[in-house]
Design an enzyme around this catalytic site. Structure first.
Site, PDB file in Angstrom:
ATOM      1  N   GLY A  10       0.820  -1.212   0.000  1.00  0.00           N
ATOM      2  CA  GLY A  10       0.000   0.000   0.000  1.00  0.00           C
ATOM      3  C   GLY A  10       0.851   1.257   0.000  1.00  0.00           C
ATOM      4  O   GLY A  10       1.714   1.422   0.850  1.00  0.00           O
ATOM      5  N   GLU A 167     -19.038  17.214   4.005  1.00  0.00           N
ATOM      6  CA  GLU A 167     -18.399  17.889   2.866  1.00  0.00           C
ATOM      7  C   GLU A 167     -19.199  17.657   1.584  1.00  0.00           C
ATOM      8  O   GLU A 167     -19.445  18.586   0.813  1.00  0.00           O
ATOM      9  CB  GLU A 167     -16.969  17.357   2.690  1.00  0.00           C
ATOM     10  N   ALA A 292      -5.533  10.562   8.105  1.00  0.00           N
ATOM     11  CA  ALA A 292      -4.212  10.562   7.490  1.00  0.00           C
ATOM     12  C   ALA A 292      -3.077  10.738   8.513  1.00  0.00           C
ATOM     13  O   ALA A 292      -2.083   9.993   8.456  1.00  0.00           O
ATOM     14  CB  ALA A 292      -4.159  11.643   6.413  1.00  0.00           C
TER      15      ALA A 292
HETATM   16  C1  LIG Z   1     -13.418  10.700   1.149  1.00  0.00           C
HETATM   17  C2  LIG Z   1     -12.391  10.699   2.246  1.00  0.00           C
HETATM   18  C3  LIG Z   1     -12.079  11.888   2.892  1.00  0.00           C
HETATM   19  C4  LIG Z   1     -11.122  11.902   3.912  1.00  0.00           C
HETATM   20  N1  LIG Z   1     -10.822  13.092   4.522  1.00  0.00           N
HETATM   21  C5  LIG Z   1      -9.830  13.129   5.433  1.00  0.00           C
HETATM   22  C6  LIG Z   1      -9.419  14.359   6.009  1.00  0.00           C
HETATM   23  O1  LIG Z   1      -9.960  15.431   5.710  1.00  0.00           O
HETATM   24  N2  LIG Z   1      -8.391  14.344   6.917  1.00  0.00           N
HETATM   25  C7  LIG Z   1      -7.753  13.182   7.256  1.00  0.00           C
HETATM   26  O2  LIG Z   1      -6.811  13.212   8.045  1.00  0.00           O
HETATM   27  N3  LIG Z   1      -8.136  12.005   6.735  1.00  0.00           N
HETATM   28  C8  LIG Z   1      -9.142  11.951   5.838  1.00  0.00           C
HETATM   29  N4  LIG Z   1      -9.523  10.752   5.288  1.00  0.00           N
HETATM   30  C9  LIG Z   1      -8.904   9.510   5.800  1.00  0.00           C
HETATM   31  C10 LIG Z   1      -7.525   9.286   5.201  1.00  0.00           C
HETATM   32  O3  LIG Z   1      -7.542   9.464   3.817  1.00  0.00           O
HETATM   33  C11 LIG Z   1      -7.108   7.884   5.592  1.00  0.00           C
HETATM   34  O4  LIG Z   1      -7.079   7.800   6.990  1.00  0.00           O
HETATM   35  C12 LIG Z   1      -5.749   7.526   5.020  1.00  0.00           C
HETATM   36  O5  LIG Z   1      -5.771   7.582   3.620  1.00  0.00           O
HETATM   37  C13 LIG Z   1      -5.331   6.143   5.499  1.00  0.00           C
HETATM   38  O6  LIG Z   1      -4.091   5.828   4.962  1.00  0.00           O
HETATM   39  P1  LIG Z   1      -3.696   4.313   4.700  1.00  0.00           P
HETATM   40  O7  LIG Z   1      -2.272   4.380   4.256  1.00  0.00           O
HETATM   41  O8  LIG Z   1      -4.054   3.505   5.860  1.00  0.00           O
HETATM   42  O9  LIG Z   1      -4.630   3.822   3.511  1.00  0.00           O
HETATM   43  P2  LIG Z   1      -4.927   4.423   2.091  1.00  0.00           P
HETATM   44  O10 LIG Z   1      -4.531   5.843   1.983  1.00  0.00           O
HETATM   45  O11 LIG Z   1      -6.324   4.043   1.808  1.00  0.00           O
HETATM   46  O12 LIG Z   1      -3.943   3.618   1.117  1.00  0.00           O
HETATM   47  C14 LIG Z   1      -4.088   2.269   0.886  1.00  0.00           C
HETATM   48  C15 LIG Z   1      -3.288   1.906  -0.354  1.00  0.00           C
HETATM   49  O13 LIG Z   1      -3.224   0.501  -0.449  1.00  0.00           O
HETATM   50  C16 LIG Z   1      -3.465   0.091  -1.775  1.00  0.00           C
HETATM   51  N5  LIG Z   1      -4.026  -1.264  -1.701  1.00  0.00           N
HETATM   52  C17 LIG Z   1      -5.196  -1.650  -1.146  1.00  0.00           C
HETATM   53  N6  LIG Z   1      -5.337  -2.978  -1.219  1.00  0.00           N
HETATM   54  C18 LIG Z   1      -4.238  -3.436  -1.843  1.00  0.00           C
HETATM   55  C19 LIG Z   1      -3.801  -4.732  -2.186  1.00  0.00           C
HETATM   56  N7  LIG Z   1      -4.521  -5.825  -1.921  1.00  0.00           N
HETATM   57  N8  LIG Z   1      -2.615  -4.863  -2.839  1.00  0.00           N
HETATM   58  C20 LIG Z   1      -1.865  -3.782  -3.124  1.00  0.00           C
HETATM   59  N9  LIG Z   1      -2.231  -2.518  -2.794  1.00  0.00           N
HETATM   60  C21 LIG Z   1      -3.395  -2.365  -2.158  1.00  0.00           C
HETATM   61  C22 LIG Z   1      -4.416   1.119  -2.307  1.00  0.00           C
HETATM   62  O14 LIG Z   1      -4.351   1.179  -3.728  1.00  0.00           O
HETATM   63  C23 LIG Z   1      -3.911   2.397  -1.636  1.00  0.00           C
HETATM   64  O15 LIG Z   1      -2.943   3.053  -2.410  1.00  0.00           O
HETATM   65  C24 LIG Z   1     -10.480  10.702   4.279  1.00  0.00           C
HETATM   66  C25 LIG Z   1     -10.801   9.516   3.638  1.00  0.00           C
HETATM   67  C26 LIG Z   1     -11.740   9.499   2.613  1.00  0.00           C
HETATM   68  C27 LIG Z   1     -12.066   8.206   1.907  1.00  0.00           C
END
Ligand SMILES: Cc1cc2nc3c(=O)[nH]c(=O)nc-3n(C[C@H](O)[C@H](O)[C@H](O)COP(=O)(O)OP(=O)(O)OC[C@H]3O[C@@H](n4cnc5c(N)ncnc54)[C@H](O)[C@@H]3O)c2cc1C
Length: 403
Positions: A10, A167, A292
């Site tokens: 990811g 939003e 995030a």
């Molecule tokens: C609409 C929306 C609005 C948001 N607004 C905010 C905000 O204003 N402020 C804030 O702090 N947070 C916000 N968030 C939350 C924030 O985006 C997440 O908490 C953050 O992205 C989590 O990071 P992560 O690395 O855990 O996962 P993600 O950012 O979701 O990244 C996961 C990655 O893993 C990859 N992946 C998934 N499954 C697989 C697999 N099987 N094999 C290979 N790759 C894979 C995906 O392609 C992706 O690139 C928001 C989320 C959403 C959906």
């Protein structure tokens, strides 16, 4: 012996920041993602509501990591993890690891009703955002062609009163009242109805009550109908049921919260597998939100352990929360400080510009926002994909192929 191999699954906030935090560590890293880009999810709703284009909130992972020589980016989908043999299965192969960081994020939960996904797309990927944009813009086109069914086409329902729902609802109301003004001949876009449904007693449950109340008040002033304490009982082709009440709608957006699914040890390792960690949205850590900054901090935390640091429990440092409601309106909580209105919105803008990955994107996005603010303009009003099915009021027409 070669350098220890760190596999990161990811390239979202967690995975990307973990890789960056390991830039000076004596390891070789393979960052696996099924997409070629890092996606700035906090601005997804801006794509869904035509304010930004997809390319403005995504940046190629290879590009971001091009100078970090100890990382190789691999486009592949992980399908299984074997912690006993330290191996990740990919859809088309496998990778052995010495350390593993799983950062694949969360998916939507339809609370056991996955069939609702066909009628109420969620907002998680660029494809989702473009699909919601398509549905939203097509609703106006369909109403213009068939004003007799204007009420059906121009009822937008947003399910979930967290930041994304707030939003979305605010942006939908703004588009109806201001952005589309004067663009149609047979309908008045301002007649559109936007309903925000939340099962809990208030909006923005993660924010203090005064800010939640301010957000509710602001949305209502913008014309959004806020329905609190109301659970969705079914969603189908014709609309949404809230117990005995029925809202006919062809454009429903699923913005209900997602939750971490994998239980971890206090240091974020997988129980029984100290060299494998789960971070970000996927990890279920009590008291840590799916935001995030939590993913970024988790990434840095496990990077420190992998680089030879002490195995300390992960501590989340809450730097505050922000949610925008619409043009020049937002709420912000920073420690004991509660801000709402224009200042909170400026803060939201600054934070999002500063954290947006990709230098060029920051300027482009700032420019788009300036135009949107000054001229009520939304520069990405493109309908892509097949338009025909959504132009008719026939109930089967809005069905999305399950993903
Ligand atoms: C609409 C929306 C609005 C948001 N607004 C905010 C905000 O204003 N402020 C804030 O702090 N947070 C916000 N968030 C939350 C924030 O985006 C997440 O908490 C953050 O992205 C989590 O990071 P992560 O690395 O855990 O996962 P993600 O950012 O979701 O990244 C996961 C990655 O893993 C990859 N992946 C998934 N499954 C697989 C697999 N099987 N094999 C290979 N790759 C894979 C995906 O392609 C992706 O690139 C928001 C989320 C959403 C959906």
């Amino acid at each position: 012996m070669g350098l220890p191999h760190v596999v990161i699954l990811g390239g979202g906030f967690g995975g990307l920041y973990a890789a960056r935090a390991l830039r000076r560590a004596p390891v070789r890293i393979t960052l696996v993602d099924r997409r070629n880009h890092h996606l700035f999810q906090p601005l997804l709703y801006q794509v869904a509501t035509a304010a930004l284009s997809p390319a403005q909130i995504g940046v190629a992972l290879r590009r971001v990591l091009r100078r970090q020589k100890n990382v190789a980016v691999m486009l592949a989908e992980a399908t299984a993890i074997d912690t006993r043999h330290k191996r990740v299965e990919l859809r088309d192969g496998a990778l052995d690891y010495d350390f593993l960081i799983v950062a694949t994020g969360a998916t939507h939960s339809y609370f056991g009703h996955d069939e609702w996904a066909a009628w109420a797309p969620g907002l998680k990927s660029l494809e989702d955002a473009v699909e919601i944009r398509r549905r939203m813009l097509l609703a106006y086109e369909a109403a213009e062609r068939d004003p007799a069914h204007c009420e059906l086409f121009l009822t937008f329902v947003v399910v979930g009163g967290g930041p994304t729902g707030v939003e979305m609802a605010g942006a939908l109301a703004e588009i109806a009242r201001h952005v589309l003004k004067g663009d149609f001949r047979n309908i008045d876009p301002a007649s559109a109805r936007v309903v925000l449904v939340e099962a809990g007693p208030r909006l923005l449950p993660a924010f203090p009550p005064d800010l939640a109340a301010a957000a509710t008040h602001r949305l209502e002033r913008m014309g959004v109908q806020v329905r609190l304490g109301t659970a969705v009982t079914s969603i189908d082709a014709g609309g949404v049921s809230l117990g005995s009440e029925r809202i006919a709608s062809r454009c429903v957006v699923w913005a209900a919260d997602k939750a971490g699914r994998v239980s971890v040890e206090p240091d974020l390792s997988i129980p029984g597998a100290p060299d494998a960690f789960v971070i970000g949205d996927l990890a279920a850590v009590p008291g840590v939100p799916g935001l995030a900054p939590a993913a970024i901090q988790g990434g840095r935390h496990v990077a420190r352990i992998i680089a030879g640091g002490a195995r300390k429990p992960f501590r989340y440092r809450d730097k505050g929360s922000l949610a925008t409601i619409g043009r020049a309106a937002a709420v912000a909580q920073i420690g004991r400080l509660h801000i709402n209105g224009f200042i909170a919105w400026v803060l939201w803008l600054v934070v999002h510009i500063l954290t947006l990955i990709g230098f060029r994107n920051r300027f482009v996005v700032l420019g788009e926002w300036a135009a949107a603010y000054l001229r009520h303009e939304r520069g990405a009003r493109l309908i892509t994909g097949d338009v025909q099915p959504l132009l008719t009021h026939s109930p089967e027409a809005g069905r999305d192929e399950p993903r």
